[in-house]
Design an enzyme around this catalytic site. Structure first.
Site, PDB file in Angstrom:
ATOM      1  N   GLU A   1       0.564   3.868   1.464  1.00 31.14           N
ATOM      2  CA  GLU A   1       0.459   4.889   2.750  1.00 31.14           C
ATOM      3  C   GLU A   1       1.505   4.279   3.611  1.00 31.14           C
ATOM      4  OE1 GLU A   1      -3.306   5.057   0.908  1.00 31.14           O
ATOM      5  OE2 GLU A   1      -2.016   3.350   1.975  1.00 31.14           O
TER       6      GLU A   1
ATOM      7  N   HIS B   1       1.156  -0.887   0.304  1.00 26.92           N
ATOM      8  CA  HIS B   1      -0.019   0.240   0.326  1.00 26.92           C
ATOM      9  C   HIS B   1       0.649   1.212   0.059  1.00 26.92           C
ATOM     10  CE1 HIS B   1      -3.361  -2.138   2.324  1.00 26.92           C
ATOM     11  NE2 HIS B   1      -2.770  -2.824   1.247  1.00 26.92           N
TER      12      HIS B   1
ATOM     13  N   CYS C   1      -1.842   0.860   7.180  1.00 35.24           N
ATOM     14  CA  CYS C   1      -0.605   1.690   6.929  1.00 35.24           C
ATOM     15  C   CYS C   1      -1.416   2.726   8.180  1.00 35.24           C
ATOM     16  CB  CYS C   1      -1.970   2.057   6.190  1.00 35.24           C
ATOM     17  SG  CYS C   1      -1.069   0.953   4.529  1.00 35.24           S
TER      18      CYS C   1
END
Length: 158
Positions: free
Chosen positions: A57, A55, A88
């Site tokens: 993030e 991801h 995250c």
């Protein structure tokens, strides 16, 4: 509260989400901005290769831990097309990043998936504030979230 200063960065996060989607990844994009408004790092989702932890993030948190002092991290802002997942959010909190501003919320994504009869998946879908403490969180942006919904619809072939 989302301000006019936030808008260009939020728009960029949506552009990054679309870049990811165009490359076969889920449509999520994020950027890290310094206290003086400089983009320090940006990325989009990279889960298309099979690693569901890739991801943007999370990548931001790792980059910040390697490249910024704790004091610098504390005054950054993360702009993201979708509210952080619990993984995250945890990474964000553990490295001590500052404010989070998101375009679309976890609750919106849950509602869209329900509307489209898409399986909710294995994660609970917690709000950022249910995972970390002491971080200013602002979102969603009602206007830009319409664009994110369209990207999610494309991802799910709706």
């Amino acid at each position: 509260m989302i301000t006019k200063v936030d808008q260009p960065f939020l728009k960029r996060s949506v552009e990054l989400a679309e870049e990811g989607l165009n490359k076969g990844d889920a449509p999520f994009g994020s950027l890290l901005v310094s206290s003086d408004g400089k983009i320090l790092f940006e990325d989009h989702n990279h889960i298309g290769g099979g690693d569901a932890t890739r991801h943007p993030e999370f990548a931001i948190s790792r980059w910040a831990a390697e490249n910024l002092t704790p004091e610098e991290r504390a005054v950054t802002v993360v702009y993201t097309s979708g509210e952080h997942c619990s993984m995250c959010s945890s990474a964000h909190g553990l490295v001590g990043l500052g404010r989070i501003v998101y375009v679309s919320s976890t609750e919106q994504l849950k509602a869209w998936k329900k509307e489209w009869n898409i399986d909710a998946g294995r994660l609970e879908g917690l709000a950022i504030e249910d995972v970390i403490k002491g971080t200013q969180v602002d979102g969603p942006d009602e206007e830009l979230s319409k664009q994110v919904k369209q990207l999610q619809a494309r991802y799910y072939n709706i």
